[in-house]
Design a protein around this motif. Structure first.
Motif: not given
Lengths: 360, 191
Positions: A43, A120, A165-166, B109, B112-114
């Motif tokens: 990202r 991701e 990343a999540c 974050y 948008n969860n990244l």
């Protein structure tokens, strides 16, 4: 012919029905998510860095799974139809179909391992098998992970394990999933309570193309939600046990259907057969449900060898249904038959289905 | 109370040539996944309330939108129990930490969860730690690590027993009796 077009014409190694549990458990998949320790994640990474990490991971990952050069692919340099084929074969996620940023895929020669680079997370390592085989998938995935760890450093935290990343993937980075066909549970009205029970066990149930989709043709994917706090074997065992119990419940529901509503079941199967062997145009979403009924019919002996339904239905094989399911999807049709508009594609789909079902 | 169910989204749109997807509204219950149910409720007093929820949280709440109007009050109560986001303009540095390496803030974050880099996990501190605890129901990794990692993650005996018992059940269910016998012997050795 391109590598992907050649792939589109072949059977898919993880789709080999009836596989296990009378064709109820179609396939198993284990995915591990990893990120490089010393890089910004996709990202936040500059485009030049994304190109570099994609190249690095295709090289290291490709070597770890024995992928030949032709099967270490820069996805953003393929056509959208080619990316669709890979998505339909469950080798890449929906996110990478758009091909908007540098990303890659490495495939092993057996088509059982797929490494996505720069999704991701930097790496999404997947192992797929037909039927219920989650522990075998996990063992293979860990072996590949170990080979890669000998060459690259993953981002790891003292408390949270493998970093992703999540936060929903952190810890083990593991997503174990099984794809099941559950038409009888749906018909008997028992499916909702079964799925509610799974939610209480922190298991997710989604439609057959994973996150964000609705069930089509009674095809469901069961997977773990949580990745932190339990080890890989325990997480995998939880999904495997749930899949086995769902399969057992589906078998019982099928017996109940045959016992209590045989005529109605046979009617649905034969109506599906009539539609698919006679339609001149079939949209993708018109195919999935009747194809599901043919799967059920084959499993219950309403169709197939010894069913007494006539020469054509007696020749029906699981591989025929698998082939139709895979190669009638939009990317496969486009790849195998050239670029066509929707109407032409629907006609091609109907022709293909009729030809395969009525083949001598 | 009037319910208006706006576009029960059937997941992300099918891929299309040149398609671009917009950032999804996050679920108010887990603040992690994208919401697919967007519900607006208007009370008798005219006050509007909105709930955005994802399929997983709806499933965990026992809600089936196809079965009828979802229980807005119950969903709102669940959302209220979730970690509250700072009101606009009132965030302090402690409320909305920022990663010094990649510049991502907790609020960015949450929308948008990244995350952007490994440093984020420590930089976003207790805000992110709270999300981790609520989502995973745990706060410590128990699985494998790279062979050369210096971090020690001891596996308590109780965890080992639970893991072996789960493996034994699975082995029996899938008729792998040799593996099941080996697991039974390992459990006996644990005592």
């Amino acid at each position: 012919m391109s590598v992907v077009a050649d792939l589109a014409g072949r059977p898919c190694p993880w789709l080999a029905s009836p596989a296990s549990h009378a064709g109820i458990v179609i396939s198993s998949r284990v995915r591990l998510a990893r990120n490089l320790a010393d890089q910004h994640w996709p990202r936040k990474a500059a485009r030049s860095k994304q190109v570099e990490t994609t190249r690095l991971l295709l090289e290291v990952g490709g070597e770890a799974i024995g992928a030949i050069e032709d099967l270490r692919l820069r996805l953003d340099q393929l056509t959208e139809a080619e990316r669709l084929v890979l998505f339909e074969r469950q080798y890449i996620s929906r996110e990478l179909v758009g091909g908007k940023r540098p990303c890659g895929l490495a495939l092993d020669p057996a088509g059982a391992c797929a490494l996505m680079a720069n999704e991701e997370d930097h790496l999404r390592l997947q192992v797929l098998r037909p039927g219920l085989a989650l522990h075998e998938c996990l063992a293979h995935a860990i072996e590949i992970d170990r080979r890669m760890e000998a060459r690259v450093a993953w981002a790891v935290h003292a408390q949270y394990g493998y970093l992703t990343a999540c936060h929903t993937n952190a810890g083990t980075g593991l997503r174990a999933s099984a794809m099941l066909h559950l038409p009888a549970l749906a018909e008997t009205g028992e499916l909702k309570s079964a799925l509610r029970a799974l939610a209480k066990l922190n298991l997710a149930v989604r439609g057959w193309h994973g996150e964000g989709s609705e069930p089509a043709g009674h095809l469901y994917q069961v997977s773990n939600l949580r990745t932190l706090g339990r080890d890989e074997t325990a997480i995998t065992a939880g999904v495997a046990e749930a899949a086995a119990q769902l399969a057992a419940a589906e078998l019982m529901a099928r017996e109940a259907l045959l016992s209590d509503r045989r005529i109605q079941v046979e009617d649905r199967v034969w109506r599906a057969w009539a539609l698919l062997t006679h339609a001149r145009s079939l949209a993708g979403d018109e195919l999935v449900e009747p194809l599901g009924w043919l799967r059920l019919g084959l499993a219950l002996g309403v169709l197939g060898p010894g069913s007494g339904g006539g020469a054509m239905t007696e020749r029906l094989a699981w591989s025929t249904l698998d082939g139709i399911w895979l190669q009638c999807q939009p990317g496969h049709l486009q790849s195998l038959h050239g670029t066509v508009d929707t109407a032409e594609r629907d006609r091609l789909r109907a022709d293909l289905v009729r030809a395969r079902l009525t083949a001598g | 109370m009037v319910h208006r169910q706006r576009g029960f989204d059937r997941g992300p749109p099918a891929p299309s040539i040149g398609g671009v997807s917009s950032a999804p509204t996050p679920c108010q219950l887990c603040r992690s996944r994208p919401a697919s149910l967007h519900l607006t409720a208007v009370g008798a007093d005219g006050v509007r309330q909105e709930v955005h929820a994802c399929p997983v949280c709806l499933q965990q709440a026992g809600v089936d939108p196809a079965a009828g109007p979802p229980p807005v009050t119950a969903l709102l109560a669940r959302a209220a129990d979730a970690e509250p986001a700072p009101a606009a303009g009132t965030e302090s540095a402690a409320d909305d930490p920022v990663c010094p390496e990649c510049g991502i803030s907790f609020s960015a974050y949450a929308s948008n969860n990244l995350l952007g880099c490994p440093i984020c996990y420590d930089a976003l501190g207790e805000r992110l730690a709270g999300l981790m605890r609520r989502y995973h129901g745990a706060s410590r990794h128990r699985g494998r690590l790279p062979a050369d990692t210096a971090v020690e993650m001891p596996a308590p005996a109780a965890d080992e027993r639970a893991r072996l018992e789960a493996e034994l059940r699975t082995a029996v269910a899938s008729e792998r009796y040799e593996a099941a016998a080996e697991l039974r012997d390992r459990l006996k050795k644990l005592g």
